[in-house]
Write a protein that holds these residues in place. Structure first.
Motif, PDB file in Angstrom:
ATOM      1  N   PHE A  50       0.866  -1.179   0.000  1.00  0.00           N
ATOM      2  CA  PHE A  50       0.000   0.000   0.000  1.00  0.00           C
ATOM      3  C   PHE A  50       0.904   1.231   0.000  1.00  0.00           C
ATOM      4  N   PHE A  51       0.902   1.940  -1.145  1.00  0.00           N
ATOM      5  CA  PHE A  51       1.935   2.961  -1.365  1.00  0.00           C
ATOM      6  C   PHE A  51       1.769   4.207  -0.497  1.00  0.00           C
ATOM      7  N   ARG A  66      -9.487   3.022   6.843  1.00  0.00           N
ATOM      8  CA  ARG A  66      -8.264   2.328   6.434  1.00  0.00           C
ATOM      9  C   ARG A  66      -8.569   1.363   5.279  1.00  0.00           C
ATOM     10  N   ALA A  67      -9.707   0.678   5.409  1.00  0.00           N
ATOM     11  CA  ALA A  67     -10.098  -0.278   4.368  1.00  0.00           C
ATOM     12  C   ALA A  67     -10.386   0.454   3.051  1.00  0.00           C
ATOM     13  N   ASN A  78      -9.207   3.322   1.983  1.00  0.00           N
ATOM     14  CA  ASN A  78      -7.946   3.788   1.397  1.00  0.00           C
ATOM     15  C   ASN A  78      -7.183   2.629   0.752  1.00  0.00           C
ATOM     16  N   ALA A  79      -7.229   1.488   1.415  1.00  0.00           N
ATOM     17  CA  ALA A  79      -6.530   0.312   0.864  1.00  0.00           C
ATOM     18  C   ALA A  79      -7.182  -0.121  -0.450  1.00  0.00           C
ATOM     19  N   ARG A 109      -8.725   1.772  -2.554  1.00  0.00           N
ATOM     20  CA  ARG A 109      -8.334   2.736  -3.594  1.00  0.00           C
ATOM     21  C   ARG A 109      -6.901   2.472  -4.063  1.00  0.00           C
ATOM     22  N   GLN A 110      -6.029   2.129  -3.128  1.00  0.00           N
ATOM     23  CA  GLN A 110      -4.624   1.935  -3.495  1.00  0.00           C
ATOM     24  C   GLN A 110      -4.407   0.649  -4.286  1.00  0.00           C
ATOM     25  N   ASP A 111      -4.982  -0.459  -3.809  1.00  0.00           N
ATOM     26  CA  ASP A 111      -4.792  -1.750  -4.486  1.00  0.00           C
ATOM     27  C   ASP A 111      -5.776  -2.755  -3.895  1.00  0.00           C
ATOM     28  N   ASP A 166      -6.884  -5.642  -5.016  1.00  0.00           N
ATOM     29  CA  ASP A 166      -6.498  -7.060  -5.082  1.00  0.00           C
ATOM     30  C   ASP A 166      -5.577  -7.413  -3.914  1.00  0.00           C
ATOM     31  N   LEU A 167      -4.649  -6.492  -3.645  1.00  0.00           N
ATOM     32  CA  LEU A 167      -3.716  -6.713  -2.527  1.00  0.00           C
ATOM     33  C   LEU A 167      -4.499  -6.729  -1.204  1.00  0.00           C
ATOM     34  N   ALA A 168      -5.455  -5.810  -1.070  1.00  0.00           N
ATOM     35  CA  ALA A 168      -6.259  -5.769   0.159  1.00  0.00           C
ATOM     36  C   ALA A 168      -6.973  -7.101   0.378  1.00  0.00           C
ATOM     37  N   GLY A 169      -7.521  -7.666  -0.703  1.00  0.00           N
ATOM     38  CA  GLY A 169      -8.182  -8.978  -0.608  1.00  0.00           C
ATOM     39  C   GLY A 169      -7.195 -10.061  -0.218  1.00  0.00           C
ATOM     40  N   ALA A 170      -6.016 -10.012  -0.828  1.00  0.00           N
ATOM     41  CA  ALA A 170      -4.999 -11.033  -0.536  1.00  0.00           C
ATOM     42  C   ALA A 170      -4.463 -10.916   0.886  1.00  0.00           C
ATOM     43  N   ARG A 171      -4.681  -9.749   1.519  1.00  0.00           N
ATOM     44  CA  ARG A 171      -4.235  -9.574   2.904  1.00  0.00           C
ATOM     45  C   ARG A 171      -5.391  -9.759   3.888  1.00  0.00           C
ATOM     46  N   GLY A 172      -6.502 -10.290   3.397  1.00  0.00           N
ATOM     47  CA  GLY A 172      -7.586 -10.696   4.303  1.00  0.00           C
ATOM     48  C   GLY A 172      -8.743  -9.723   4.429  1.00  0.00           C
ATOM     49  N   LEU A 173      -8.757  -8.658   3.618  1.00  0.00           N
ATOM     50  CA  LEU A 173      -9.861  -7.689   3.734  1.00  0.00           C
ATOM     51  C   LEU A 173     -11.048  -8.144   2.878  1.00  0.00           C
TER      52      LEU A 173
END
Lengths: 249, 338
Positions: free
Chosen positions: A91-92, B192-193, B195-196, B198-200, B202-209
């Protein structure tokens, strides 16, 4: 063999391209296995299917005997399967410590009692600090990913994946852009985790490192599983030599 | 300096929103011209819809272009329940309108969130247009092209919020509530969710969100407030027809966020104020009105990615930097003199 990951007939087609063709194999618990293949072999698509970034057309995936191929990606992560990406992803807008802590919160508390690698015990702050210390990231704790070197970004990404307290970690091209020393530095860290019970599936096309490091290897070509075996067996396999090593002539 | 006076984000937010509320109260006391009061009410109603919409578009990065449809559903449900088919009290009609809009948004969110990026925007645009067609053709509930007339103003006992200055009180309360609930959501794990995502995502899903759950939550939240804004709009106008709920209404929400500043709660508020004032200033220039607005959007997108609020903050930071540089220069000179 006690498999932690069981893949059966996994297939995926994109239009006219069959990216993954009926791939089946098992990953033994606590092992460090590799998946190799030339560019375009379907390795990353395979990782995306297992981690549910893509849905397979057919086939099944069992993690610790539990079917995960119908779960959404966040449930796969919470079930204990973490991954990293070919192109480094963090997360950048978040600092290194926030990146790790956030994954820890979303992934849930450490729940696998049989595991004992860094970052599993204590409160979130303690676990985050331990992971940063383990990967020598403490000095960069407040830095944004854009301010990190490639080496530190990769370490931060692996630390973030480990923050989920996974049983199985899939690393997609973790050594891309690394020197041999840097690659082996990361491997040393991963081996510590392996001793603590973590199973790892490495996906890379750095043959030299993969053959040296992995206990067992699977070789993909044109979306299908071409061969499997120990490094010595893979090195000696004429089909692998033909399609991958290119040493036939 | 603000950070030293108000060290926590919560304190800064409370002070910020108190200032917004104080300005509204001050305007309520000072303005007695009916035209300007209606302008204030319109701006307040726009804020009720656009502050929560800012979470969806700015924080989460999903540019929905169908909010006009949800405003319309809110207005028509209130219209249908209070005059068109039933005659229930508007205080009962408003919560029902909110529930209807919420249920509708939640139901459509399953299909819409199979889309991303501009595909999602086009999907919501189509939904807004679908709802507009329903307003225009479902005469039983909406009155068709002629619309619905006679929507009442709310009352508490004998006290009817009939005058514009009284109605502004209700609108101001809801502006504050829309701001407070949006701030409350944005500050914690939901923020926080978002913002995550918006940022990425797919990554948020892969980190359990649970990405879909948060997307649905915020989409429904923004729609619910748009529905309430619609109900209040119907009550303010007394009479509504489909022409108030076209695609242009949805675009306006997007413009408020872009001009004011995406990713902050105060940005959309500034966007509404700016566009309302600008509309008045250039009301007499005919077709140039839209062209000036268009040019402003282009300039903002090209040069002020953070919108007006981002620009203000940038200038503020620059001023502080210059001041501290001046101070250090003075102290260096003083040190050299000693």
């Amino acid at each position: 063999m006690d498999p932690i990951l069981e893949i059966r007939d996994l297939s995926k087609r994109f239009g006219g391209v069959e990216a993954v063709k009926a791939v089946s194999f098992d990953v033994p618990r606590g092992s460090l296995v590799g998946l190799i293949g030339p560019n375009g072999a379907g390795k990353t698509t395979f990782v995306n299917l297992v981690s549910k970034h893509e849905s397979p057309d057919t086939g099944s995936v069992l993690l610790d005997k539990r079917p995960i191929h119908r779960l959404p990606s966040f449930k796969v992560a919470r079930a204990g399967l973490a991954r990293t990406y070919q192109k480094n992803r963090l997360f950048f807008e978040e600092s290194v410590s926030e990146n790790i802590r956030t994954a820890m919160i979303w992934g849930g508390a450490a729940k696998h009692q049989d595991l004992s690698y860094p970052g599993l015990k204590g409160k979130e702050e303690e676990r985050t600090a331990e992971l940063m210390e383990f990967f020598a990231l403490t000095a960069q704790r407040d830095a944004l990913p854009s301010g990190l070197s490639h080496l530190h970004r990769r370490r931060a990404e692996v630390a973030q994946a480990l923050a989920l307290a996974p049983k199985l970690l899939m690393l997609d091209e973790p050594f891309a852009g690394f020197s041999r020393e840097e690659a082996f530095d990361l491997i040393d860290h991963l081996k510590v985790c392996q001793k603590g019970g973590l199973t790892m599936l490495l996906i890379d096309h750095n043959m030299e490192v993969m053959l040296e490091v992995c206990e067992y290897l699977f070789v993909m070509h044109h979306g299908a599983l071409l061969a499997s075996g120990t490094s010595a067996e893979v090195r000696a396999n004429p089909e692998v030599i033909n399609v991958y090593l290119g040493a036939e002539t | 300096m603000i950070e030293s006076l108000l060290p926590t984000r919560s304190a800064r937010a409370i002070v910020g929103w108190s200032i917004v509320a104080a300005i509204l109260v001050l305007l309520w006391v000072l303005v007695d011209n009916n035209y300007y009061l209606r302008l204030l009410i319109s701006a307040g109603i726009a804020m009720i819809g656009v502050i929560p919409f800012g979470l969806l578009m700015g924080h989460m990065g999903y540019m929905a272009m169908g909010q006009g449809g949800f405003i319309g559903v809110g207005a028509y449900v209130v219209g249908c329940l209070t005059v068109q088919r039933f005659e229930i009290d508007i205080w009962a009609a408003l919560p029902i309108a909110i529930m209807v809009v919420g249920a509708l948004a939640y139901a459509f969110s399953f299909a819409l969130f199979r889309l991303r990026g501009y595909h999602f925007s086009i999907g919501t645009l189509a939904l807004g247009q679908l709802l507009y067609l329903a307003f225009d053709s479902w005469e039983w509930a909406t009155g068709g092209p002629h619309g619905t007339s006679g929507i009442p103003r709310p009352a508490i006992g004998e006290f009817v919020f009939a005058t514009n200055s009284r109605f502004l009180i209700i609108v101001s309360v809801f502006v504050f509530l829309a701001g407070f609930t949006s701030w409350w959501l944005a500050r914690g794990h939901v923020g926080r969710a978002l913002n995550a995502i918006r940022q990425d995502e797919d990554l948020a899903g892969a980190r359990g969100l649970d990405v879909l759950r948060y997307k649905q939550l915020i989409f429904t939240f923004a729609a619910v407030w748009a529905g309430l804004a619609g109900g209040l709009y119907g009550s303010m106008q007394i009479s509504i027809d489909p022409s108030s709920f076209t695609i242009w209404g949805s675009f306006q929400y997007v413009i408020y966020v872009i001009i004011g500043g995406a990713g902050t709660l105060l940005g959309p508020v500034i966007g509404v104020i700016f566009i309302t004032v600008l509309d008045q200033l250039i009301a007499d220039v005919g077709v140039w009105n839209q062209m000036i607005l268009g040019a402003l959007i282009v300039i903002t997108v090209l040069f002020f990615r953070g919108g007006l609020w981002g620009g203000i903050r940038m200038l503020w930071a620059l001023a502080l930097k210059n001041r501290s540089a001046d101070r250090s220069a003075v102290s260096t000179q003083a040190g050299a003199a000693e």
